[in-house]
Design a protein around this motif. Sequence first.
Motif, PDB file in Angstrom:
ATOM      1  N   GLN A 111       0.836  -1.202   0.000  1.00 34.70           N
ATOM      2  CA  GLN A 111       0.000   0.000   0.000  1.00 34.70           C
ATOM      3  C   GLN A 111       0.872   1.254   0.000  1.00 34.70           C
ATOM      4  OE1 GLN A 111      -3.599  -0.167   2.684  1.00 34.70           O
ATOM      5  NE2 GLN A 111      -2.445  -1.868   3.551  1.00 34.70           N
ATOM      6  N   MET A 112       1.939   1.237   0.821  1.00 36.73           N
ATOM      7  CA  MET A 112       2.823   2.407   0.871  1.00 36.73           C
ATOM      8  C   MET A 112       3.528   2.603  -0.468  1.00 36.73           C
ATOM      9  SD  MET A 112       4.131   2.276   4.818  1.00 36.73           S
ATOM     10  CE  MET A 112       5.088   3.796   4.675  1.00 36.73           C
ATOM     11  N   GLY A 115       1.522   4.718  -2.556  1.00 29.45           N
ATOM     12  CA  GLY A 115       1.299   6.094  -2.124  1.00 29.45           C
ATOM     13  C   GLY A 115       0.340   6.270  -0.962  1.00 29.45           C
ATOM     14  N   VAL A 116      -0.102   5.156  -0.346  1.00 28.98           N
ATOM     15  CA  VAL A 116      -0.991   5.259   0.815  1.00 28.98           C
ATOM     16  C   VAL A 116      -0.150   5.597   2.050  1.00 28.98           C
ATOM     17  CG1 VAL A 116      -2.629   3.962   2.264  1.00 28.98           C
ATOM     18  CG2 VAL A 116      -2.562   3.573  -0.205  1.00 28.98           C
ATOM     19  N   SER A 117      -0.670   6.452   2.944  1.00 30.74           N
ATOM     20  CA  SER A 117       0.082   6.824   4.150  1.00 30.74           C
ATOM     21  C   SER A 117       0.221   5.616   5.061  1.00 30.74           C
ATOM     22  CB  SER A 117      -0.642   7.935   4.907  1.00 30.74           C
ATOM     23  OG  SER A 117      -1.773   7.399   5.585  1.00 30.74           O
ATOM     24  N   LYS A 118       1.252   5.657   5.919  1.00 27.84           N
ATOM     25  CA  LYS A 118       1.512   4.523   6.812  1.00 27.84           C
ATOM     26  C   LYS A 118       0.328   4.284   7.744  1.00 27.84           C
ATOM     27  CE  LYS A 118       4.911   2.383   9.750  1.00 27.84           C
ATOM     28  NZ  LYS A 118       6.229   2.415  10.361  1.00 27.84           N
ATOM     29  N   VAL A 119      -0.271   5.375   8.236  1.00 29.69           N
ATOM     30  CA  VAL A 119      -1.399   5.243   9.167  1.00 29.69           C
ATOM     31  C   VAL A 119      -2.583   4.562   8.485  1.00 29.69           C
ATOM     32  CG1 VAL A 119      -3.103   6.522  10.517  1.00 29.69           C
ATOM     33  CG2 VAL A 119      -0.703   7.219  10.563  1.00 29.69           C
ATOM     34  N   ALA A 120      -2.936   5.033   7.297  1.00 25.69           N
ATOM     35  CA  ALA A 120      -4.078   4.463   6.567  1.00 25.69           C
ATOM     36  C   ALA A 120      -3.788   3.016   6.168  1.00 25.69           C
ATOM     37  CB  ALA A 120      -4.380   5.307   5.333  1.00 25.69           C
ATOM     38  N   ALA A 121      -2.546   2.748   5.751  1.00 25.62           N
ATOM     39  CA  ALA A 121      -2.162   1.390   5.328  1.00 25.62           C
ATOM     40  C   ALA A 121      -2.241   0.424   6.505  1.00 25.62           C
ATOM     41  CB  ALA A 121      -0.754   1.403   4.738  1.00 25.62           C
ATOM     42  N   THR A 122      -1.825   0.906   7.690  1.00 22.79           N
ATOM     43  CA  THR A 122      -1.856   0.064   8.888  1.00 22.79           C
ATOM     44  C   THR A 122      -3.304  -0.246   9.276  1.00 22.79           C
ATOM     45  OG1 THR A 122       0.201   1.078   9.607  1.00 22.79           O
ATOM     46  CG2 THR A 122      -1.034  -0.154  11.267  1.00 22.79           C
ATOM     47  N   ASN A 161      -4.416  -3.346  -1.930  1.00 27.85           N
ATOM     48  CA  ASN A 161      -4.586  -2.136  -2.750  1.00 27.85           C
ATOM     49  C   ASN A 161      -5.951  -2.078  -3.435  1.00 27.85           C
ATOM     50  OD1 ASN A 161      -2.194  -0.702  -2.238  1.00 27.85           O
ATOM     51  ND2 ASN A 161      -1.043  -2.125  -3.519  1.00 27.85           N
ATOM     52  N   GLU A 162      -6.941  -2.732  -2.837  1.00 25.13           N
ATOM     53  CA  GLU A 162      -8.309  -2.709  -3.341  1.00 25.13           C
ATOM     54  C   GLU A 162      -8.398  -2.959  -4.847  1.00 25.13           C
ATOM     55  OE1 GLU A 162     -10.925   0.205  -1.522  1.00 25.13           O
ATOM     56  OE2 GLU A 162      -9.193   1.018  -0.428  1.00 25.13           O
ATOM     57  N   PRO A 163      -7.938  -4.156  -5.284  1.00 28.70           N
ATOM     58  CA  PRO A 163      -8.016  -4.468  -6.713  1.00 28.70           C
ATOM     59  C   PRO A 163      -9.466  -4.603  -7.150  1.00 28.70           C
ATOM     60  CG  PRO A 163      -7.481  -6.441  -5.473  1.00 28.70           C
ATOM     61  CD  PRO A 163      -7.446  -5.306  -4.496  1.00 28.70           C
ATOM     62  N   LYS A 164      -9.686  -4.479  -8.452  1.00 34.25           N
ATOM     63  CA  LYS A 164     -11.030  -4.698  -8.995  1.00 34.25           C
ATOM     64  C   LYS A 164     -11.237  -6.166  -9.322  1.00 34.25           C
ATOM     65  CE  LYS A 164     -11.154  -0.182 -11.243  1.00 34.25           C
ATOM     66  NZ  LYS A 164     -10.722   0.493 -12.478  1.00 34.25           N
ATOM     67  N   LEU A 165     -10.115  -6.859  -9.582  1.00 28.92           N
ATOM     68  CA  LEU A 165     -10.157  -8.235 -10.046  1.00 28.92           C
ATOM     69  C   LEU A 165      -9.154  -9.064  -9.252  1.00 28.92           C
ATOM     70  CD1 LEU A 165     -10.798 -10.449 -12.240  1.00 28.92           C
ATOM     71  CD2 LEU A 165      -8.979  -9.412 -13.603  1.00 28.92           C
ATOM     72  N   LEU A 166      -9.619 -10.193  -8.745  1.00 24.51           N
ATOM     73  CA  LEU A 166      -8.723 -11.105  -8.037  1.00 24.51           C
ATOM     74  C   LEU A 166      -8.517 -12.362  -8.868  1.00 24.51           C
ATOM     75  CD1 LEU A 166      -7.227 -11.813  -5.329  1.00 24.51           C
ATOM     76  CD2 LEU A 166      -9.293 -13.055  -4.708  1.00 24.51           C
ATOM     77  N   LEU A 167      -7.260 -12.759  -9.062  1.00 27.59           N
ATOM     78  CA  LEU A 167      -6.932 -13.988  -9.775  1.00 27.59           C
ATOM     79  C   LEU A 167      -6.175 -14.889  -8.808  1.00 27.59           C
ATOM     80  CD1 LEU A 167      -5.695 -12.349 -13.107  1.00 27.59           C
ATOM     81  CD2 LEU A 167      -7.931 -13.399 -12.672  1.00 27.59           C
ATOM     82  N   ALA A 168      -6.683 -16.099  -8.611  1.00 26.70           N
ATOM     83  CA  ALA A 168      -6.051 -17.001  -7.651  1.00 26.70           C
ATOM     84  C   ALA A 168      -5.751 -18.331  -8.327  1.00 26.70           C
ATOM     85  CB  ALA A 168      -6.963 -17.210  -6.443  1.00 26.70           C
ATOM     86  N   ASP A 169      -4.504 -18.802  -8.156  1.00 27.21           N
ATOM     87  CA  ASP A 169      -4.042 -20.029  -8.798  1.00 27.21           C
ATOM     88  C   ASP A 169      -3.823 -21.093  -7.724  1.00 27.21           C
ATOM     89  OD1 ASP A 169      -3.023 -21.897 -10.498  1.00 27.21           O
ATOM     90  OD2 ASP A 169      -1.414 -20.637 -11.289  1.00 27.21           O
ATOM     91  N   GLU A 170      -4.767 -22.012  -7.564  1.00 25.30           N
ATOM     92  CA  GLU A 170      -4.686 -23.050  -6.530  1.00 25.30           C
ATOM     93  C   GLU A 170      -4.360 -22.431  -5.169  1.00 25.30           C
ATOM     94  OE1 GLU A 170      -5.310 -26.239  -7.021  1.00 25.30           O
ATOM     95  OE2 GLU A 170      -4.965 -26.658  -9.138  1.00 25.30           O
ATOM     96  N   PRO A 171      -5.210 -21.529  -4.680  1.00 26.33           N
ATOM     97  CA  PRO A 171      -4.855 -20.760  -3.467  1.00 26.33           C
ATOM     98  C   PRO A 171      -4.682 -21.606  -2.207  1.00 26.33           C
ATOM     99  CG  PRO A 171      -7.158 -20.395  -4.059  1.00 26.33           C
ATOM    100  CD  PRO A 171      -6.519 -21.110  -5.214  1.00 26.33           C
ATOM    101  N   THR A 172      -5.238 -22.824  -2.198  1.00 21.73           N
ATOM    102  CA  THR A 172      -5.025 -23.675  -1.027  1.00 21.73           C
ATOM    103  C   THR A 172      -4.385 -25.007  -1.429  1.00 21.73           C
ATOM    104  OG1 THR A 172      -7.254 -24.638  -1.152  1.00 21.73           O
ATOM    105  CG2 THR A 172      -7.007 -22.651   0.179  1.00 21.73           C
TER     106      THR A 172
END
Length: 223
Positions: A111-112, A115-122, A161-172
């Motif tokens: 996130q940083m 460009g997100v601030s450390k406080v907001a990212a935390t 980073n609040e993506p619009k699209l998530l792609l997961a390849d065998e996530p578990t």
Amino acid sequence: NNILELQGVSKAYNKGKPTEISILNDLDFTLATGEVVGLVAPSGAGKSTLLHIAGLLDTADAGHIAIAGVDQSGLSERKRTRTRRQDVGFIYQFHHLLPEFSALENIILPQMANGVSKVAATDRARDLLNRVGLEPRGTHRPAELSGGEQQRVAFCRALANEPKLLLADEPTGNLDPETSDTVFNALLDLVKETGLSALIATHNIELAGRMDRMVRLERGQLS
Ligand code: ADP
Ligand code: ADP
């Protein structure tokens, strides 16, 4: 309103050589905004290739890829990289967390970098960890977490980073069956709560059945 559109996508490896192998063959796919789709395929069918092309990590030999309505095919590598960083979140079979940083830091740092601030990212990192039941583990490094916990932290990082699209390849795919079941549900809950659009590859048909829709990759095409 579609978050992802693939049209006539083809991909071969070792083009022009005797070992040429066609992986994707004039493939079409549409992911509606807010939809969560399971991608099922036997090993070697081209799941990873498809996800890499959809997420602009690799290029197709032919066809069009549109993300949030923007055709990426003719865009410069710089613009494709920007779309990938801003709009797409990835989850892999292995967590790929930075070993020398804590769980929280692993979610804060991307996130940083954006460009997100450390406080907001935390704040956001704590909220995400809370959603997957891991807030008390925020200060732990990856090596101090169980496999399932590591993977849940990786989910949070993919959403940082609040993506619009998530792609997961065998996530578990790296977890034992029992842990896999729980951690997979945690991912689906997280995706549904945040209203994210997602394409999630798994060879586990039972897990894929928990999504809005299931598609199969066979002989280079989806059905
Ligand atoms: P899956 O994720 O479904 O297991 P992949 O997309 O990783 O399948 O790979 C599909 C096929 O393409 C496999 O046979 C694999 O060996 C081959 N392949 C993958 N990447 C390359 C590459 N860079 N060069 C040559 N062949 C590749
Ligand atoms: P699992 O039962 O899921 O395999 P473990 O037995 O590895 O998990 O760990 C059980 C709990 O102890 C987990 O919640 C994990 O975060 C914590 N834990 C494991 N190793 C360490 C460590 N080296 N330092 C701190 N906490 C740890």
